[in-house]
Write a protein that holds these residues in place. Sequence first.
Motif, mmCIF file in Angstrom:
data_model
loop_
_atom_site.group_PDB
_atom_site.id
_atom_site.type_symbol
_atom_site.label_atom_id
_atom_site.label_comp_id
_atom_site.label_asym_id
_atom_site.label_seq_id
_atom_site.Cartn_x
_atom_site.Cartn_y
_atom_site.Cartn_z
ATOM 1 N N ALA A 34 -8.088 7.270 2.600
ATOM 2 C CA ALA A 34 -6.638 6.044 3.021
ATOM 3 C C ALA A 34 -6.518 7.115 3.829
ATOM 4 C CB ALA A 34 -6.651 5.678 1.487
ATOM 5 N N ALA B 92 -7.398 2.098 5.750
ATOM 6 C CA ALA B 92 -6.909 2.692 4.640
ATOM 7 C C ALA B 92 -7.818 1.748 3.953
ATOM 8 C CB ALA B 92 -5.650 2.869 4.510
ATOM 9 N N LYS B 93 -7.341 0.069 3.721
ATOM 10 C CA LYS B 93 -7.648 -0.272 2.718
ATOM 11 C C LYS B 93 -8.879 -0.357 2.800
ATOM 12 C CE LYS B 93 -4.683 -4.199 1.651
ATOM 13 N NZ LYS B 93 -4.549 -5.478 1.172
ATOM 14 N N ARG B 94 -9.634 -0.240 3.324
ATOM 15 C CA ARG B 94 -10.867 -0.465 3.893
ATOM 16 C C ARG B 94 -11.685 1.004 2.875
ATOM 17 N NH1 ARG B 94 -10.270 -2.646 8.501
ATOM 18 N NH2 ARG B 94 -10.268 -0.918 9.993
ATOM 19 N N ALA B 95 -11.192 2.300 3.758
ATOM 20 C CA ALA B 95 -11.811 3.395 3.301
ATOM 21 C C ALA B 95 -11.640 3.298 1.530
ATOM 22 C CB ALA B 95 -10.802 4.399 4.043
ATOM 23 N N ALA B 96 -10.247 3.016 1.360
ATOM 24 C CA ALA B 96 -10.214 3.317 -0.558
ATOM 25 C C ALA B 96 -11.175 1.748 -1.206
ATOM 26 C CB ALA B 96 -8.531 3.263 -0.638
ATOM 27 N N SER B 97 -11.746 0.997 -0.476
ATOM 28 C CA SER B 97 -12.453 0.109 -1.574
ATOM 29 C C SER B 97 -13.636 0.212 -2.047
ATOM 30 C CB SER B 97 -12.253 -1.024 -0.875
ATOM 31 O OG SER B 97 -12.675 -1.585 0.522
ATOM 32 N N GLY C 216 -1.323 11.975 -0.653
ATOM 33 C CA GLY C 216 -1.078 10.384 0.137
ATOM 34 C C GLY C 216 0.464 11.098 1.207
ATOM 35 N N GLN D 69 0.717 -1.322 -0.034
ATOM 36 C CA GLN D 69 0.129 0.019 0.156
ATOM 37 C C GLN D 69 0.369 0.865 0.077
ATOM 38 O OE1 GLN D 69 -2.499 -2.227 3.273
ATOM 39 N NE2 GLN D 69 -3.157 -0.318 2.972
ATOM 40 N N ARG E 182 -0.874 5.201 -0.646
ATOM 41 C CA ARG E 182 -2.162 4.676 -1.500
ATOM 42 C C ARG E 182 -3.790 5.114 -0.937
ATOM 43 N NH1 ARG E 182 0.685 1.949 -6.100
ATOM 44 N NH2 ARG E 182 2.725 1.112 -5.504
ATOM 45 N N GLY E 183 -4.864 5.410 -2.486
ATOM 46 C CA GLY E 183 -5.411 5.736 -1.928
ATOM 47 C C GLY E 183 -5.868 7.150 -1.866
ATOM 48 N N PHE F 171 -6.185 6.070 7.532
ATOM 49 C CA PHE F 171 -4.886 5.568 8.438
ATOM 50 C C PHE F 171 -5.015 6.253 9.023
ATOM 51 C CE2 PHE F 171 -0.572 5.620 8.978
ATOM 52 C CZ PHE F 171 0.090 4.340 8.260
#
Length: 391
Positions: free
Chosen positions: A313, A386-391, A361, A274, A308-309, A317
Amino acid sequence: MHQENKLGFDTLAIHAGQKPDPVSGAVMTPIVLSSTFAQEGPGAHNGFDYSRAGNPTRDALEGCFAALEGAKHAIAFGSGCAATTTILLTLKSGDHVVVGDDLYGGTFRIFDKVVKQFGVSATFLDMSDPAKVASAVRPETKMIWMETPSNPLLKISDIAAIADIAKKKNLILAVDNTFATPALQNPLALGATLAVHSSTKYLNGHSDVVGGVAMTSDDALAEKLRFLQKSVGAVPSPFDCYLVLRGLKTLGVRMRQHVEGARAIAEWLASHPQVERVLYPGLAKHPGHAIAQKQMRAPGGMVSFDLRGGIPAATAFLKALTIFACAESLGGVESLAEHPAIMTHASVPAENRRALGIGDGLLRLSIGIEDVGDLRTDLEVGFAAAKRAAS
Ligand SMILES: *Cc1c(COP(=O)(O)O)cnc(C)c1O
């Protein structure tokens, strides 16, 4: 007095500028809060008359600062910005300064909004290329102002090369040494005229004081700064001087731990899916790595990286972290994380930020001295959020 020039850094950090109180024998420097000092007769005193002009606790702190930076003179201020502004008050209307383009947001603001009103102009440029610095010097240029490692991109500029340019053109070279500290880098030994610090950061190290200092071995410049310190009065309180003096005692020990943690975190981030890029002068692929190795004893405790994001993100984070506080500032024993575009560098215009590479970012970490495994676990929680927010 011991011969301070023969002692090691960790010894100086504990003893320089300090001797047992002659009255009580107190081993630790007393906090002298008195604003005024009794005189035997008019004008007859032993160095102290009024605390804006001089104070015993401040004297001890200045002695310790000077020893650590290898400077003849240290002049303490109530903040890093007070040190910067007072240094710029040695200039006059019509003078010009060549300034690094990636620097502390508050320093940019002093050049852009404060001293400009008094006719002092500035050209901002990328100092990682010394040739650009030489070509920006004009007949009215009086000073070069640089920050290395820079904030927040941790760019490295060659102090010795820029000091050469300053010497040839008879300019003052001021280096903001806040990120490196005298434990890792000594600008005066590399040819700079002034080393400037926000002692709010690593020098105090416990995030409970705002302070600053200017250091030089140039007697005439020191005399001017001493005069301005007393005349303008942006001085630190005796209590704050005591706290910084106490913090300084562990500077060497703390920096070793900051560096060890930052190195481990930077290497880990460099292979994280990420993370788009990691900015840490200790990594071999950092563009300033070779110069950092030449002029620094170690690459420091600050790590920046592009997540990333974008903003969603980055926000998720920072909100998810529990050991790292989401906060401005740096250099304390506790770890901090922040978003430069929204927080520390909001005073830099958006188009300048984009041109510099301070993206949406970008995150900046001040690695504290906690267990590094715990810090990594905390950052993992941030990455998951961050992954949850970006997906
Ligand atoms: C914080 C900081 C300053 C300003 O210092 P203050 O003590 O906040 O006034 C200047 N330069 C750098 C690199 C800083 O990090």
